[in-house]
Design a protein around this motif. Sequence first.
Motif, PDB file in Angstrom:
ATOM      1  N   PRO A 124       0.825  -1.210   0.000  1.00 47.41           N
ATOM      2  CA  PRO A 124       0.000   0.000   0.000  1.00 47.41           C
ATOM      3  C   PRO A 124       0.858   1.259   0.000  1.00 47.41           C
ATOM      4  O   PRO A 124       2.013   1.251   0.454  1.00 47.41           O
ATOM      5  CB  PRO A 124      -0.801  -0.122   1.302  1.00 47.41           C
ATOM      6  CG  PRO A 124      -0.736  -1.577   1.663  1.00 47.41           C
ATOM      7  CD  PRO A 124       0.574  -2.078   1.161  1.00 47.41           C
ATOM      8  N   SER A 125       0.299   2.355  -0.499  1.00 47.80           N
ATOM      9  CA  SER A 125       1.035   3.618  -0.575  1.00 47.80           C
ATOM     10  C   SER A 125       1.473   4.097   0.800  1.00 47.80           C
ATOM     11  O   SER A 125       2.485   4.792   0.936  1.00 47.80           O
ATOM     12  CB  SER A 125       0.170   4.687  -1.249  1.00 47.80           C
ATOM     13  OG  SER A 125      -1.050   4.865  -0.537  1.00 47.80           O
ATOM     14  N   THR A 126       0.736   3.712   1.829  1.00 45.07           N
ATOM     15  CA  THR A 126       1.102   4.113   3.192  1.00 45.07           C
ATOM     16  C   THR A 126       2.398   3.450   3.653  1.00 45.07           C
ATOM     17  O   THR A 126       3.007   3.898   4.615  1.00 45.07           O
ATOM     18  CB  THR A 126      -0.024   3.757   4.178  1.00 45.07           C
ATOM     19  OG1 THR A 126      -0.325   2.353   4.059  1.00 45.07           O
ATOM     20  CG2 THR A 126      -1.273   4.573   3.876  1.00 45.07           C
ATOM     21  N   MET A 127       2.805   2.385   2.964  1.00 45.94           N
ATOM     22  CA  MET A 127       4.029   1.666   3.318  1.00 45.94           C
ATOM     23  C   MET A 127       5.213   2.088   2.473  1.00 45.94           C
ATOM     24  O   MET A 127       6.299   1.534   2.611  1.00 45.94           O
ATOM     25  CB  MET A 127       3.800   0.163   3.150  1.00 45.94           C
ATOM     26  CG  MET A 127       2.681  -0.415   4.005  1.00 45.94           C
ATOM     27  SD  MET A 127       3.063  -0.333   5.766  1.00 45.94           S
ATOM     28  CE  MET A 127       4.357  -1.569   5.862  1.00 45.94           C
ATOM     29  N   ALA A 128       5.008   3.066   1.584  1.00 49.35           N
ATOM     30  CA  ALA A 128       6.066   3.458   0.659  1.00 49.35           C
ATOM     31  C   ALA A 128       7.304   3.960   1.399  1.00 49.35           C
ATOM     32  O   ALA A 128       8.440   3.658   1.017  1.00 49.35           O
ATOM     33  CB  ALA A 128       5.554   4.531  -0.301  1.00 49.35           C
ATOM     34  N   GLY A 129       7.086   4.739   2.480  1.00 50.98           N
ATOM     35  CA  GLY A 129       8.220   5.252   3.239  1.00 50.98           C
ATOM     36  C   GLY A 129       9.037   4.144   3.876  1.00 50.98           C
ATOM     37  O   GLY A 129      10.268   4.166   3.843  1.00 50.98           O
ATOM     38  N   LEU A 130       8.355   3.159   4.437  1.00 51.15           N
ATOM     39  CA  LEU A 130       9.048   2.028   5.042  1.00 51.15           C
ATOM     40  C   LEU A 130       9.778   1.205   3.981  1.00 51.15           C
ATOM     41  O   LEU A 130      10.862   0.683   4.221  1.00 51.15           O
ATOM     42  CB  LEU A 130       8.061   1.143   5.805  1.00 51.15           C
ATOM     43  CG  LEU A 130       7.498   1.724   7.109  1.00 51.15           C
ATOM     44  CD1 LEU A 130       6.480   0.758   7.711  1.00 51.15           C
ATOM     45  CD2 LEU A 130       8.623   2.010   8.106  1.00 51.15           C
ATOM     46  N   HIS A 131       9.163   1.099   2.812  1.00 51.82           N
ATOM     47  CA  HIS A 131       9.791   0.382   1.703  1.00 51.82           C
ATOM     48  C   HIS A 131      11.116   1.040   1.312  1.00 51.82           C
ATOM     49  O   HIS A 131      12.135   0.368   1.143  1.00 51.82           O
ATOM     50  CB  HIS A 131       8.831   0.351   0.519  1.00 51.82           C
ATOM     51  CG  HIS A 131       9.403  -0.277  -0.716  1.00 51.82           C
ATOM     52  ND1 HIS A 131       9.683  -1.619  -0.818  1.00 51.82           N
ATOM     53  CD2 HIS A 131       9.750   0.269  -1.917  1.00 51.82           C
ATOM     54  CE1 HIS A 131      10.164  -1.888  -2.011  1.00 51.82           C
ATOM     55  NE2 HIS A 131      10.212  -0.761  -2.695  1.00 51.82           N
ATOM     56  N   GLN A 132      11.103   2.360   1.186  1.00 50.77           N
ATOM     57  CA  GLN A 132      12.317   3.075   0.811  1.00 50.77           C
ATOM     58  C   GLN A 132      13.365   3.012   1.925  1.00 50.77           C
ATOM     59  O   GLN A 132      14.565   2.876   1.643  1.00 50.77           O
ATOM     60  CB  GLN A 132      11.988   4.528   0.466  1.00 50.77           C
ATOM     61  CG  GLN A 132      11.169   4.659  -0.807  1.00 50.77           C
ATOM     62  CD  GLN A 132      11.113   6.078  -1.310  1.00 50.77           C
ATOM     63  OE1 GLN A 132      11.442   7.034  -0.604  1.00 50.77           O
ATOM     64  NE2 GLN A 132      10.678   6.251  -2.544  1.00 50.77           N
ATOM     65  N   LEU A 133      12.915   3.083   3.176  1.00 53.12           N
ATOM     66  CA  LEU A 133      13.843   2.945   4.289  1.00 53.12           C
ATOM     67  C   LEU A 133      14.514   1.572   4.261  1.00 53.12           C
ATOM     68  O   LEU A 133      15.722   1.452   4.485  1.00 53.12           O
ATOM     69  CB  LEU A 133      13.111   3.145   5.614  1.00 53.12           C
ATOM     70  CG  LEU A 133      13.951   2.954   6.889  1.00 53.12           C
ATOM     71  CD1 LEU A 133      15.110   3.937   6.928  1.00 53.12           C
ATOM     72  CD2 LEU A 133      13.083   3.095   8.129  1.00 53.12           C
ATOM     73  N   GLY A 134      13.730   0.562   3.962  1.00 56.66           N
ATOM     74  CA  GLY A 134      14.288  -0.779   3.859  1.00 56.66           C
ATOM     75  C   GLY A 134      15.320  -0.883   2.754  1.00 56.66           C
ATOM     76  O   GLY A 134      16.360  -1.543   2.909  1.00 56.66           O
ATOM     77  N   LEU A 135      15.055  -0.222   1.624  1.00 59.12           N
ATOM     78  CA  LEU A 135      16.012  -0.227   0.525  1.00 59.12           C
ATOM     79  C   LEU A 135      17.305   0.480   0.925  1.00 59.12           C
ATOM     80  O   LEU A 135      18.411   0.028   0.588  1.00 59.12           O
ATOM     81  CB  LEU A 135      15.409   0.452  -0.710  1.00 59.12           C
ATOM     82  CG  LEU A 135      14.299  -0.321  -1.431  1.00 59.12           C
ATOM     83  CD1 LEU A 135      13.685   0.538  -2.536  1.00 59.12           C
ATOM     84  CD2 LEU A 135      14.844  -1.619  -2.014  1.00 59.12           C
ATOM     85  N   VAL A 136      17.189   1.591   1.638  1.00 57.95           N
ATOM     86  CA  VAL A 136      18.385   2.312   2.087  1.00 57.95           C
ATOM     87  C   VAL A 136      19.207   1.449   3.040  1.00 57.95           C
ATOM     88  O   VAL A 136      20.435   1.333   2.900  1.00 57.95           O
ATOM     89  CB  VAL A 136      18.000   3.644   2.760  1.00 57.95           C
ATOM     90  CG1 VAL A 136      19.217   4.281   3.436  1.00 57.95           C
ATOM     91  CG2 VAL A 136      17.409   4.604   1.733  1.00 57.95           C
ATOM     92  N   LEU A 137      18.552   0.831   4.007  1.00 61.54           N
ATOM     93  CA  LEU A 137      19.259  -0.028   4.955  1.00 61.54           C
ATOM     94  C   LEU A 137      19.913  -1.210   4.247  1.00 61.54           C
ATOM     95  O   LEU A 137      21.055  -1.586   4.557  1.00 61.54           O
ATOM     96  CB  LEU A 137      18.302  -0.515   6.034  1.00 61.54           C
ATOM     97  CG  LEU A 137      17.741   0.563   6.968  1.00 61.54           C
ATOM     98  CD1 LEU A 137      16.736  -0.047   7.933  1.00 61.54           C
ATOM     99  CD2 LEU A 137      18.865   1.263   7.728  1.00 61.54           C
ATOM    100  N   ALA A 138      19.188  -1.793   3.290  1.00 64.66           N
ATOM    101  CA  ALA A 138      19.756  -2.904   2.527  1.00 64.66           C
ATOM    102  C   ALA A 138      20.962  -2.439   1.718  1.00 64.66           C
ATOM    103  O   ALA A 138      21.968  -3.160   1.609  1.00 64.66           O
ATOM    104  CB  ALA A 138      18.695  -3.497   1.605  1.00 64.66           C
ATOM    105  N   GLY A 139      20.880  -1.241   1.156  1.00 60.04           N
ATOM    106  CA  GLY A 139      21.999  -0.704   0.393  1.00 60.04           C
ATOM    107  C   GLY A 139      23.223  -0.447   1.250  1.00 60.04           C
ATOM    108  O   GLY A 139      24.354  -0.743   0.850  1.00 60.04           O
TER     109      GLY A 139
END
Length: 209
Positions: free
Chosen positions: A18-33
């Motif tokens: 959901p769009s409400t999870m977009a911020g958490l999704h991007q945070l996860g990508l940053v942490l993974a990176g």
Amino acid sequence: MLTHRKQAVLAEIIPSGPSTMAGLHQLGLVLAGVLLLALSAKVVVPMWPVPMTLGTLAVLMIGAVYGPRLGIITIAAYLFCGALGLDVFAGTSIAENGLAYMMGPTGGYLVGYGLAVLVLGFAARAGWDRSMPRMALALLVGNIAIYLPGVLWLGVLYGWDQPILQWGLMPFVLGDALKLCLATSVLTLAWRICENLSHERGLGDEESP
């Protein structure tokens, strides 16, 4: 020249819920990176004339996969972790980390990480990651963006009467050429797989009642 038309990057076609999870999704990508960068810096591959680490490969891949905005945020987070003294850089110990390490001989290359991720991010935004020749060119330019400030900083630290290119560039050319070939193949193959899957899903939707 890079086209002004914006294309999706690989990270944006990963389902984020959901769009409400977009911020958490991007945070996860940053942490993974950040984790990928730290681990890649510690991987040492035997190579002539010097061993090869995978740090620059991870930088270039993150730029192409994440795009310029999320890519530079990831690099900034990685450098911030290093500035705090976390052991995230190549060949360091806890005592050698932090700002003192970042101002040392590798400081210029760390600046180059940010430049490279922007080069690859904007190239991916222009769709260059879907063409093998263009992706290879973008990766080459990104690699130059890493080494240019790195070599300049070595010259500032040690003086231009020293063999700066022999210290900070020439020993790494062969390993970097192999990494660029690998990155070009992986990125373009990833897009082909994604496009094939998208095409198959589209056919499935058309055939469904």
